[in-house]
Design a protein around this motif. Structure first.
Motif, PDB file in Angstrom:
ATOM      1  N   PHE A  90       0.857  -1.183   0.000  1.00 13.35           N
ATOM      2  CA  PHE A  90       0.000   0.000   0.000  1.00 13.35           C
ATOM      3  C   PHE A  90       0.891   1.230   0.000  1.00 13.35           C
ATOM      4  O   PHE A  90       2.091   1.158   0.256  1.00 13.35           O
ATOM      5  N   PHE A  91       0.308   2.361  -0.305  1.00 13.42           N
ATOM      6  CA  PHE A  91       1.084   3.586  -0.356  1.00 13.42           C
ATOM      7  C   PHE A  91       0.305   4.735   0.260  1.00 13.42           C
ATOM      8  O   PHE A  91      -0.924   4.694   0.361  1.00 13.42           O
ATOM      9  N   ALA A 131      -2.710  -0.794  -2.860  1.00 17.17           N
ATOM     10  CA  ALA A 131      -3.849   0.083  -2.586  1.00 17.17           C
ATOM     11  C   ALA A 131      -3.294   1.385  -2.029  1.00 17.17           C
ATOM     12  O   ALA A 131      -2.237   1.401  -1.402  1.00 17.17           O
ATOM     13  N   GLY A 132      -4.008   2.470  -2.264  1.00 16.57           N
ATOM     14  CA  GLY A 132      -3.523   3.763  -1.817  1.00 16.57           C
ATOM     15  C   GLY A 132      -4.349   4.365  -0.705  1.00 16.57           C
ATOM     16  O   GLY A 132      -5.558   4.178  -0.648  1.00 16.57           O
ATOM     17  N   LEU A 133      -3.676   5.089   0.167  1.00 14.08           N
ATOM     18  CA  LEU A 133      -4.326   5.831   1.225  1.00 14.08           C
ATOM     19  C   LEU A 133      -3.988   7.300   1.028  1.00 14.08           C
ATOM     20  O   LEU A 133      -2.815   7.684   1.061  1.00 14.08           O
ATOM     21  N   ALA A 134      -4.996   8.107   0.782  1.00 12.69           N
ATOM     22  CA  ALA A 134      -4.819   9.551   0.647  1.00 12.69           C
ATOM     23  C   ALA A 134      -4.874  10.141   2.045  1.00 12.69           C
ATOM     24  O   ALA A 134      -5.940  10.219   2.645  1.00 12.69           O
ATOM     25  N   VAL A 135      -3.724  10.533   2.568  1.00 17.02           N
ATOM     26  CA  VAL A 135      -3.623  10.949   3.964  1.00 17.02           C
ATOM     27  C   VAL A 135      -3.753  12.457   4.166  1.00 17.02           C
ATOM     28  O   VAL A 135      -3.834  12.915   5.301  1.00 17.02           O
ATOM     29  N   GLU A 136      -3.768  13.215   3.083  1.00 13.33           N
ATOM     30  CA  GLU A 136      -3.996  14.658   3.114  1.00 13.33           C
ATOM     31  C   GLU A 136      -4.869  15.020   1.927  1.00 13.33           C
ATOM     32  O   GLU A 136      -4.410  15.057   0.795  1.00 13.33           O
ATOM     33  N   VAL A 137      -6.147  15.227   2.172  1.00 16.98           N
ATOM     34  CA  VAL A 137      -7.101  15.542   1.105  1.00 16.98           C
ATOM     35  C   VAL A 137      -8.046  16.610   1.625  1.00 16.98           C
ATOM     36  O   VAL A 137      -8.669  16.439   2.672  1.00 16.98           O
ATOM     37  N   VAL A 168       4.954   7.498  -0.038  1.00 14.18           N
ATOM     38  CA  VAL A 168       5.751   6.353   0.387  1.00 14.18           C
ATOM     39  C   VAL A 168       5.030   5.066   0.007  1.00 14.18           C
ATOM     40  O   VAL A 168       3.810   4.979   0.108  1.00 14.18           O
ATOM     41  N   LEU A 169       5.803   4.085  -0.428  1.00 11.95           N
ATOM     42  CA  LEU A 169       5.299   2.745  -0.738  1.00 11.95           C
ATOM     43  C   LEU A 169       5.740   1.816   0.370  1.00 11.95           C
ATOM     44  O   LEU A 169       6.928   1.767   0.712  1.00 11.95           O
ATOM     45  N   GLU A 191       9.755   2.519   0.891  1.00  9.62           N
ATOM     46  CA  GLU A 191      10.541   3.245  -0.098  1.00  9.62           C
ATOM     47  C   GLU A 191       9.725   4.355  -0.731  1.00  9.62           C
ATOM     48  O   GLU A 191       8.512   4.389  -0.650  1.00  9.62           O
ATOM     49  N   GLN A 192      10.469   5.235  -1.396  1.00  7.75           N
ATOM     50  CA  GLN A 192       9.826   6.307  -2.136  1.00  7.75           C
ATOM     51  C   GLN A 192      10.141   6.079  -3.571  1.00  7.75           C
ATOM     52  O   GLN A 192       9.556   6.178  -4.496  1.00  7.75           O
TER      53      GLN A 192
END
Length: 171
Positions: free
Chosen positions: A93-94, A119-125, A162-163, A170-171
Motif C-alpha cells: 500500500f502507499f 492500494a492507496g491511502l490519501a492521507v492529506e485531502v 511512500v510505498l 521506499e519512495q
C-alpha cells in the motif's frame, strides 16, 4: 382501572410461545447459508499467492464527501529514507496527499503500483476535487481517504509519498 378481557389476556400470555425458534445462520451445517454468505477468503495454510492481484470494489461507497477533509498531522510531503521491513503477509500500500510531489510520484509509478496490486491511502485531502485529482493520477488503483497518523507512528515515518510492502519502505 380498565379490565382486559379473558381472551386478550390469554393471547398475551401465549404470544412468547408462538414465536419460531431462533436460528443462527452460521451454525447451520447444511446449504442454508451458502447462497447468502459466500465469502472469498485466504487459504487456511496462510500461504500468500503473489501472482494474484486483488482490487477492492468501491461500488458500495456512493459518497465519500462526509469523510473529507482528511488531515494527518504526523505526516507531510517530503523525502524519506528507504529501509527494509519484515512484515510477512502485508499487502503493498502507499500513502499520498493532494500535493504536487505526490501527484507526480503517482503518475510515475502508477503502472508499477497497479501490477503489484497496491492500494492507496490519501492521507492529506481537502475535498472531493482533490481526491479526484489523486485518483486521476493513478487510474485503476484503489485510493481511499484515511488519516495516516497511526501508520506514521507505527512505521516511524514523517513524510509521503511512500510505498510500504512486506519487505521495504521506499519512495
Amino acid at each position: 382501572m380498565k379490565r382486559i378481557s379473558f381472551t386478550c389476556y390469554f393471547i398475551l400470555l401465549l404470544a412468547p410461545f408462538t414465536q419460531p425458534e431462533l436460528t443462527v445462520a452460521g451454525d447451520q451445517p447444511n446449504n442454508f447459508t451458502r447462497p447468502h454468505f459466500q465469502v472469498s477468503r485466504q487459504p487456511l495454510n496462510n500461504k500468500i499467492q503473489p501472482d494474484r492481484v486483488m482490487h477492492a470494489d468501491l461500488s458500495t461507497f456512493a459518497e465519500e464527501a462526509w469523510i473529507l477533509p482528511v488531515r494527518s498531522s504526523h505526516l507531510s510531503p517530503g523525502q524519506i529514507t528507504s529501509r527494509a521491513l519484515s512484515m510477512p503477509g502485508l499487502r503493498p500500500f502507499f500513502l499520498v496527499g493532494d500535493d504536487p510531489q505526490s501527484l507526480t510520484w503517482l503518475r510515475q509509478r502508477a503502472t508499477e503500483l497497479q501490477e503489484m496490486g497496491a492500494a492507496g491511502l490519501a492521507v492529506e485531502v481537502t475535498d472531493t476535487e482533490a481526491l479526484a485529482r489523486i485518483r486521476a493520477a493513478a487510474p485503476g488503483i484503489t485510493i481511499l481517504p484515511v488519516n495516516g497518523n497511526d501508520i506514521a507512528t507505527r512505521l516511524l515515518i514523517e513524510h509521503y509519498p511512500v510505498l510500504i510492502t512486506a519487505t521495504s519502505l521506499e519512495q
